[in-house]
Motif scaffolding. Structure first.
Motif, PDB file in Angstrom:
ATOM      1  N   UNK A 196       0.832  -1.210   0.000  1.00  0.00           N
ATOM      2  CA  UNK A 196       0.000   0.000   0.000  1.00  0.00           C
ATOM      3  C   UNK A 196       0.865   1.258   0.000  1.00  0.00           C
ATOM      4  N   UNK A 197       1.981   1.232   0.750  1.00  0.00           N
ATOM      5  CA  UNK A 197       2.844   2.407   0.843  1.00  0.00           C
ATOM      6  C   UNK A 197       3.622   2.639  -0.448  1.00  0.00           C
ATOM      7  N   UNK A 198       4.188   1.557  -1.001  1.00  0.00           N
ATOM      8  CA  UNK A 198       5.159   1.701  -2.079  1.00  0.00           C
ATOM      9  C   UNK A 198       4.558   1.729  -3.473  1.00  0.00           C
ATOM     10  N   UNK A 199       3.397   1.130  -3.674  1.00  0.00           N
ATOM     11  CA  UNK A 199       2.884   0.964  -5.025  1.00  0.00           C
ATOM     12  C   UNK A 199       2.077   2.177  -5.468  1.00  0.00           C
ATOM     13  N   UNK A 200       2.399   2.641  -6.655  1.00  0.00           N
ATOM     14  CA  UNK A 200       1.565   3.645  -7.304  1.00  0.00           C
ATOM     15  C   UNK A 200       0.481   2.931  -8.096  1.00  0.00           C
ATOM     16  N   UNK A 201      -0.371   3.706  -8.777  1.00  0.00           N
ATOM     17  CA  UNK A 201      -1.416   3.093  -9.589  1.00  0.00           C
ATOM     18  C   UNK A 201      -0.817   2.243 -10.698  1.00  0.00           C
ATOM     19  N   UNK A 202       0.289   2.717 -11.279  1.00  0.00           N
ATOM     20  CA  UNK A 202       0.948   1.953 -12.334  1.00  0.00           C
ATOM     21  C   UNK A 202       1.528   0.657 -11.773  1.00  0.00           C
ATOM     22  N   UNK A 203       2.107   0.732 -10.563  1.00  0.00           N
ATOM     23  CA  UNK A 203       2.650  -0.465  -9.944  1.00  0.00           C
ATOM     24  C   UNK A 203       1.555  -1.477  -9.648  1.00  0.00           C
ATOM     25  N   UNK A 204       0.411  -0.989  -9.208  1.00  0.00           N
ATOM     26  CA  UNK A 204      -0.696  -1.891  -8.917  1.00  0.00           C
ATOM     27  C   UNK A 204      -1.188  -2.575 -10.183  1.00  0.00           C
ATOM     28  N   UNK A 205      -1.170  -1.843 -11.290  1.00  0.00           N
ATOM     29  CA  UNK A 205      -1.559  -2.447 -12.563  1.00  0.00           C
ATOM     30  C   UNK A 205      -0.595  -3.579 -12.925  1.00  0.00           C
ATOM     31  N   UNK A 206       0.690  -3.333 -12.683  1.00  0.00           N
ATOM     32  CA  UNK A 206       1.679  -4.370 -12.951  1.00  0.00           C
ATOM     33  C   UNK A 206       1.472  -5.559 -12.021  1.00  0.00           C
ATOM     34  N   UNK A 207       1.139  -5.288 -10.766  1.00  0.00           N
ATOM     35  CA  UNK A 207       0.907  -6.367  -9.811  1.00  0.00           C
ATOM     36  C   UNK A 207      -0.297  -7.213 -10.227  1.00  0.00           C
ATOM     37  N   UNK A 208      -1.348  -6.566 -10.716  1.00  0.00           N
ATOM     38  CA  UNK A 208      -2.527  -7.304 -11.182  1.00  0.00           C
ATOM     39  C   UNK A 208      -2.155  -8.210 -12.348  1.00  0.00           C
ATOM     40  N   UNK A 209      -1.343  -7.702 -13.256  1.00  0.00           N
ATOM     41  CA  UNK A 209      -0.907  -8.523 -14.386  1.00  0.00           C
ATOM     42  C   UNK A 209      -0.072  -9.713 -13.917  1.00  0.00           C
ATOM     43  N   UNK A 210       0.752  -9.518 -12.891  1.00  0.00           N
ATOM     44  CA  UNK A 210       1.543 -10.629 -12.346  1.00  0.00           C
ATOM     45  C   UNK A 210       0.634 -11.677 -11.709  1.00  0.00           C
TER      46      UNK A 210
END
Length: 285
Positions: A48-62
């Motif tokens: 929650x602290x480190x991820x931006x919206x773009x990072x979260x999108x990448x996490x969803x893809x992973x």
């Protein structure tokens, strides 16, 4: 700052678990459970602290990438093409890479709405959207073949919530497409409703009911502070009901979890853990 309402209950639950573990009478037996809970909460806070919206999108893809492997292997099991020694371990039920049908059903019930969202994302490439749509349908079909009626019910609820969300947020053409795809997933998840045997014993309604009654008795023994993180599995046998023993045919089986996160939080951390867990769950919603 915007993430504070989500981070605060998670951080407080993390601190409470650590304090409760320090004074627990079951530190050695509960170490594994405590480490797992700490890792989950700590990873959640960092995410929650480190991820931006773009990072979260990448996490969803992973997440969906890992789920793709599980779906493909699940389909191989369904087609009778599983080459590994554990093939047929649960009869006709699909368990894929998750080890048992219950875990695969839970994984699919959460990932299928994510795949649907990706399929409706106009910013994604067409091939990716098509693959996500196909995987969502296949995942819903395989979820039904896990034989887990609880996961099926959760999946139906999530699909209803998903349809309501896209109907309010997407444009007309996209919302119609998302609604039709969601309806198709619901139909696929109902396909083998009558052709599977009853659920595995840990998801059988009678087993769950009696296990929860035994867990309630365990909670009543230490309702306020609990007995410490990870202590459920070592304390529960003293509270296991005779009907569970008769149903299983033996008395020395190991029950690691009560199949209910709220009850397990209460056993491990007492009333403060329950309130903090509910706060965290409400903040996420």
């Amino acid at each position: 700052l915007r993430s504070a309402p989500i981070i605060l209950p998670a951080a407080l639950l993390l601190l409470w678990n650590a304090a409760r573990f320090m004074f627990s009478d079951f530190r050695l037996a509960g170490t594994t459970g405590f480490v797992m809970q700490t890792a989950f909460l700590f990873s959640f806070i960092l995410t929650v602290i480190a991820f931006s919206r773009r990072d979260l999108r990448r996490a969803v893809l992973m997440i969906l990438g890992a789920w793709t492997v599980a779906v493909i292997y699940g389909f191989l099991q369904f087609a009778g093409l599983d080459l590994f020694i554990w093939r047929g371990a649960f009869g006709a039920r699909i368990f894929s890479t998750l080890g048992n049908p219950t875990l695969f059903a839970a994984y699919s019930s959460l990932c299928t709405p994510l795949a649907l969202s990706l399929a409706c994302d106009e910013e994604s490439p067409l091939w990716l959207r098509g693959a996500a749509a196909g995987l969502s349908l296949l995942g819903a079909f395989l979820l039904a073949w896990t034989g887990d009626f609880i996961a099926r019910g959760i999946f139906m609820f999530l699909m209803a919530a998903y349809i309501a969300a896209v109907w309010r947020t997407l444009e007309f053409r996209a919302r119609v497409a998302a609604g039709l795809l969601s309806a198709a997933c619901l139909i696929m998840s109902l396909a083998p409703f009558s052709s599977l045997p009853g659920p595995h014993k840990d998801r059988n309604p009678e087993f769950l009911r009696e296990t929860w009654k035994g867990t309630a008795a365990l909670i009543a023994d230490q309702p306020l502070l609990g007995s410490g993180p990870g202590s459920f599995w070592v304390r529960y046998p003293a509270f296991r009901r005779s009907s569970v023993i008769l149903a299983e045919g033996w008395h020395n089986s190991q029950t690691d979890h009560p199949e209910n996160e709220l009850l397990e939080q209460w056993v491990d951390g007492g009333l403060p853990a329950v309130l903090l867990w509910l706060w965290l769950f409400a903040a996420l919603l």
